[in-house]
Scaffold this motif. Structure first.
Motif, PDB file in Angstrom:
ATOM      1  N   THR A 116      -7.531  -0.163  -4.163  1.00 31.19           N
ATOM      2  CA  THR A 116      -7.256  -1.155  -4.983  1.00 31.19           C
ATOM      3  C   THR A 116      -6.181  -1.207  -5.873  1.00 31.19           C
ATOM      4  OG1 THR A 116      -9.809  -1.745  -5.176  1.00 31.19           O
ATOM      5  CG2 THR A 116      -8.393  -2.551  -7.101  1.00 31.19           C
ATOM      6  N   VAL A 117      -6.098   0.352  -6.440  1.00 33.46           N
ATOM      7  CA  VAL A 117      -4.924   0.643  -7.188  1.00 33.46           C
ATOM      8  C   VAL A 117      -3.677   0.513  -6.456  1.00 33.46           C
ATOM      9  CG1 VAL A 117      -3.830   2.597  -8.407  1.00 33.46           C
ATOM     10  CG2 VAL A 117      -6.088   2.339  -8.634  1.00 33.46           C
ATOM     11  N   MET A 118      -3.555   1.056  -5.257  1.00 37.42           N
ATOM     12  CA  MET A 118      -2.266   0.962  -4.379  1.00 37.42           C
ATOM     13  C   MET A 118      -2.167  -0.493  -4.170  1.00 37.42           C
ATOM     14  SD  MET A 118      -3.768   3.879  -1.586  1.00 37.42           S
ATOM     15  CE  MET A 118      -2.559   3.826  -0.451  1.00 37.42           C
ATOM     16  N   LEU A 119      -2.940  -1.205  -3.732  1.00 30.20           N
ATOM     17  CA  LEU A 119      -2.808  -2.915  -3.638  1.00 30.20           C
ATOM     18  C   LEU A 119      -2.026  -3.392  -5.011  1.00 30.20           C
ATOM     19  CD1 LEU A 119      -5.566  -3.529  -1.368  1.00 30.20           C
ATOM     20  CD2 LEU A 119      -3.364  -3.664  -0.751  1.00 30.20           C
ATOM     21  N   THR A 120      -2.716  -3.090  -6.023  1.00 30.48           N
ATOM     22  CA  THR A 120      -2.369  -3.951  -7.321  1.00 30.48           C
ATOM     23  C   THR A 120      -0.880  -3.302  -7.523  1.00 30.48           C
ATOM     24  OG1 THR A 120      -4.638  -3.733  -7.989  1.00 30.48           O
ATOM     25  CG2 THR A 120      -2.743  -3.946  -9.590  1.00 30.48           C
ATOM     26  N   LEU A 121      -0.407  -1.952  -7.343  1.00 29.06           N
ATOM     27  CA  LEU A 121       0.709  -1.529  -7.722  1.00 29.06           C
ATOM     28  C   LEU A 121       1.767  -2.042  -6.728  1.00 29.06           C
ATOM     29  CD1 LEU A 121      -0.030   2.109  -8.304  1.00 29.06           C
ATOM     30  CD2 LEU A 121       1.179   0.463 -10.113  1.00 29.06           C
ATOM     31  N   ALA A 122       1.519  -2.342  -5.377  1.00 35.57           N
ATOM     32  CA  ALA A 122       2.387  -2.749  -4.480  1.00 35.57           C
ATOM     33  C   ALA A 122       2.683  -4.385  -4.561  1.00 35.57           C
ATOM     34  CB  ALA A 122       1.746  -2.742  -2.997  1.00 35.57           C
ATOM     35  N   ARG A 123       1.749  -5.193  -5.137  1.00 41.31           N
ATOM     36  CA  ARG A 123       1.972  -6.635  -5.258  1.00 41.31           C
ATOM     37  C   ARG A 123       2.667  -6.854  -6.621  1.00 41.31           C
ATOM     38  NH1 ARG A 123      -4.019  -7.024  -3.599  1.00 41.31           N
ATOM     39  NH2 ARG A 123      -3.982  -7.735  -1.434  1.00 41.31           N
ATOM     40  N   VAL A 145      11.966   4.966   6.181  1.00 42.28           N
ATOM     41  CA  VAL A 145      11.081   4.433   5.055  1.00 42.28           C
ATOM     42  C   VAL A 145      10.096   5.728   5.003  1.00 42.28           C
ATOM     43  CG1 VAL A 145       9.392   2.894   4.107  1.00 42.28           C
ATOM     44  CG2 VAL A 145      11.120   2.049   5.925  1.00 42.28           C
ATOM     45  N   GLY A 146      10.116   6.200   3.777  1.00 40.10           N
ATOM     46  CA  GLY A 146       9.173   7.291   3.229  1.00 40.10           C
ATOM     47  C   GLY A 146       7.909   6.646   3.007  1.00 40.10           C
ATOM     48  N   ALA A 147       7.105   7.481   3.605  1.00 44.60           N
ATOM     49  CA  ALA A 147       5.612   7.181   3.293  1.00 44.60           C
ATOM     50  C   ALA A 147       4.785   8.262   2.626  1.00 44.60           C
ATOM     51  CB  ALA A 147       4.760   6.977   4.699  1.00 44.60           C
ATOM     52  N   PHE A 148       4.418   8.094   1.190  1.00 39.76           N
ATOM     53  CA  PHE A 148       3.891   9.033   0.406  1.00 39.76           C
ATOM     54  C   PHE A 148       2.403   8.925   0.124  1.00 39.76           C
ATOM     55  CE2 PHE A 148       8.163   8.117  -0.305  1.00 39.76           C
ATOM     56  CZ  PHE A 148       9.073   9.285  -0.129  1.00 39.76           C
ATOM     57  N   ASN A 149       1.523   9.818   0.377  1.00 39.66           N
ATOM     58  CA  ASN A 149       0.134  10.089   0.533  1.00 39.66           C
ATOM     59  C   ASN A 149      -0.001  10.274  -1.095  1.00 39.66           C
ATOM     60  OD1 ASN A 149       0.520  10.501   3.249  1.00 39.66           O
ATOM     61  ND2 ASN A 149      -1.544  10.691   3.181  1.00 39.66           N
ATOM     62  N   VAL A 150      -0.997   9.034  -1.815  1.00 37.36           N
ATOM     63  CA  VAL A 150      -1.173   9.354  -3.112  1.00 37.36           C
ATOM     64  C   VAL A 150      -3.029   9.329  -3.346  1.00 37.36           C
ATOM     65  CG1 VAL A 150       0.641   7.926  -3.722  1.00 37.36           C
ATOM     66  CG2 VAL A 150      -1.231   6.862  -3.356  1.00 37.36           C
ATOM     67  N   THR A 151      -3.135  10.440  -4.122  1.00 42.35           N
ATOM     68  CA  THR A 151      -4.655  10.663  -4.580  1.00 42.35           C
ATOM     69  C   THR A 151      -5.104  10.157  -5.861  1.00 42.35           C
ATOM     70  OG1 THR A 151      -4.241  12.824  -4.795  1.00 42.35           O
ATOM     71  CG2 THR A 151      -4.644  12.267  -2.388  1.00 42.35           C
ATOM     72  N   ASN A 152      -4.195   9.745  -6.522  1.00 43.41           N
ATOM     73  CA  ASN A 152      -4.408   9.537  -8.134  1.00 43.41           C
ATOM     74  C   ASN A 152      -3.570   8.410  -8.444  1.00 43.41           C
ATOM     75  OD1 ASN A 152      -2.449  10.980  -9.293  1.00 43.41           O
ATOM     76  ND2 ASN A 152      -3.623  12.771  -9.072  1.00 43.41           N
ATOM     77  N   ILE A 153      -3.578   7.912  -9.639  1.00 43.87           N
ATOM     78  CA  ILE A 153      -3.182   6.566 -10.100  1.00 43.87           C
ATOM     79  C   ILE A 153      -1.754   7.357 -10.703  1.00 43.87           C
ATOM     80  CG2 ILE A 153      -2.858   5.095 -12.035  1.00 43.87           C
ATOM     81  CD1 ILE A 153      -5.847   4.775 -12.014  1.00 43.87           C
ATOM     82  N   ALA A 154      -1.550   8.330 -11.187  1.00 43.26           N
ATOM     83  CA  ALA A 154      -0.334   9.025 -11.867  1.00 43.26           C
ATOM     84  C   ALA A 154       0.817   9.288 -10.514  1.00 43.26           C
ATOM     85  CB  ALA A 154      -0.361  10.446 -12.211  1.00 43.26           C
ATOM     86  N   MET A 155      -0.066   9.651  -9.284  1.00 42.72           N
ATOM     87  CA  MET A 155       0.803   9.882  -8.171  1.00 42.72           C
ATOM     88  C   MET A 155       1.496   8.585  -7.433  1.00 42.72           C
ATOM     89  SD  MET A 155      -0.712  12.876  -5.606  1.00 42.72           S
ATOM     90  CE  MET A 155       0.790  13.035  -4.464  1.00 42.72           C
TER      91      MET A 155
END
Length: 287
Positions: free
Chosen positions: A65-72, A20-30
């Protein structure tokens, strides 16, 4: 799709012999680019951010919060993970926000301290149904004025017997190990010890994680997966490649450019890069 844990994702990967790829993200676009790639490839992914990135780029409560929203909202299973959590306070903050996975990185401490700190996090996280990743064998880092002596890396490789004792003592769900990778952009061609990886995999039943996953050759990814790696962290090459491609586009564009255009470019470039890696990792079609 329901937010899932890294334990669920990596145990499935372990059975299916992919990573499984685990990708660090530091903004909404990423973050949006990673999710778009996952959905386009019908692949599970892990959205993650490291504690040091919180200090340098974006607060945890905002990006989390952004990451959780996108995941859900995603059409594929996604875990939201705190990468390289060094302080108990930040780990607790991630748990309170609703992260489905956290990493406690006490790898720079002695063996007994690493066990004690990891056990403390495991106790709290497991009570909340959250997965825990720990690290044994400190990872070296390239960049920021630091150059790694690749000839000396063997001294920091994870000891297989120590890994077996560590997992049994802590109850960690995933174990990040050292077998020749480094964080950052490689200044030399890495030489991975697949013998060491294989020895660890034979003694440790939990899914294994590779940090410093950027910049490896395709055959290194595939061979690592074949020898027990179930989670691949990928950030440095992604961030560097996307930023420099955006730089080139800005230099070549003759029309007016707005910050929203840069966001769109970033999302599209991240999606393309992540899509290519999901195919190599073997997770495409596994969601």
């Amino acid at each position: 799709m329901t937010l899932v844990t890294t334990k669920e994702l990596t145990q499935s990967a372990q059975r299916g012999q992919y990573a499984v790829g685990a990708f660090n993200v530091t903004n909404i676009a990423m973050a949006r680019g990673v999710v778009a790639a996952a959905e386009a490839n019908c692949s599970p992914v892990i959205l993650q951010i490291g504690e040091k990135q919180l200090t340098n780029y974006v607060p945890l409560d905002l990006m989390g919060t952004v990451m959780l929203t996108l995941a859900r909202q995603a059409k594929v299973p996604i875990a939201v993970h705190l990468d390289h959590g060094f302080s108990y306070e930040v780990i607790i903050q991630a748990l309170k926000l609703g992260f489905s996975s956290v990493m406690i990185d006490a790898s720079q401490t002695d063996f007994a301290t690493n066990i004690a700190q990891t056990k403390a996090v495991v106790q709290v996280a497991h009570a909340l149904g959250v997965s825990v990743e720990a690290e044994l064998g400190p990872m070296n880092r390239e960049g920021g004025g630091t150059t790694v002596d690749y000839r000396q890396l063997a001294q920091t490789y994870t000891d297989p017997q120590a890994a077996e004792r560590f997992v049994a003592a802590t109850g960690t769900d995933l174990l990040a190990i050292a077998y020749g990778t480094v964080h950052g952009i490689y200044s030399q061609t890495p030489h991975l010890s697949f013998d060491r990886l294989q020895q660890i995999a034979q003694l440790v039943s939990v899914p294994l994680v590779v940090h410093g996953g950027s910049g490896l050759a395709d055959q290194d990814y595939r061979r690592s997966i074949a020898n027990g790696i179930c989670k691949i962290n990928y950030y440095s090459n992604l961030a560097y490649t996307v930023a420099n491609t955006v730089k080139q586009k800005l230099q070549q564009t003759t029309t007016q450019v707005f910050i929203s255009d840069v966001d769109n470019w970033t999302q599209q470039l991240v999606q393309a890069e992540v899509s290519a890696k999901l195919q190599i990792f073997g997770s495409a079609g596994q969601a």
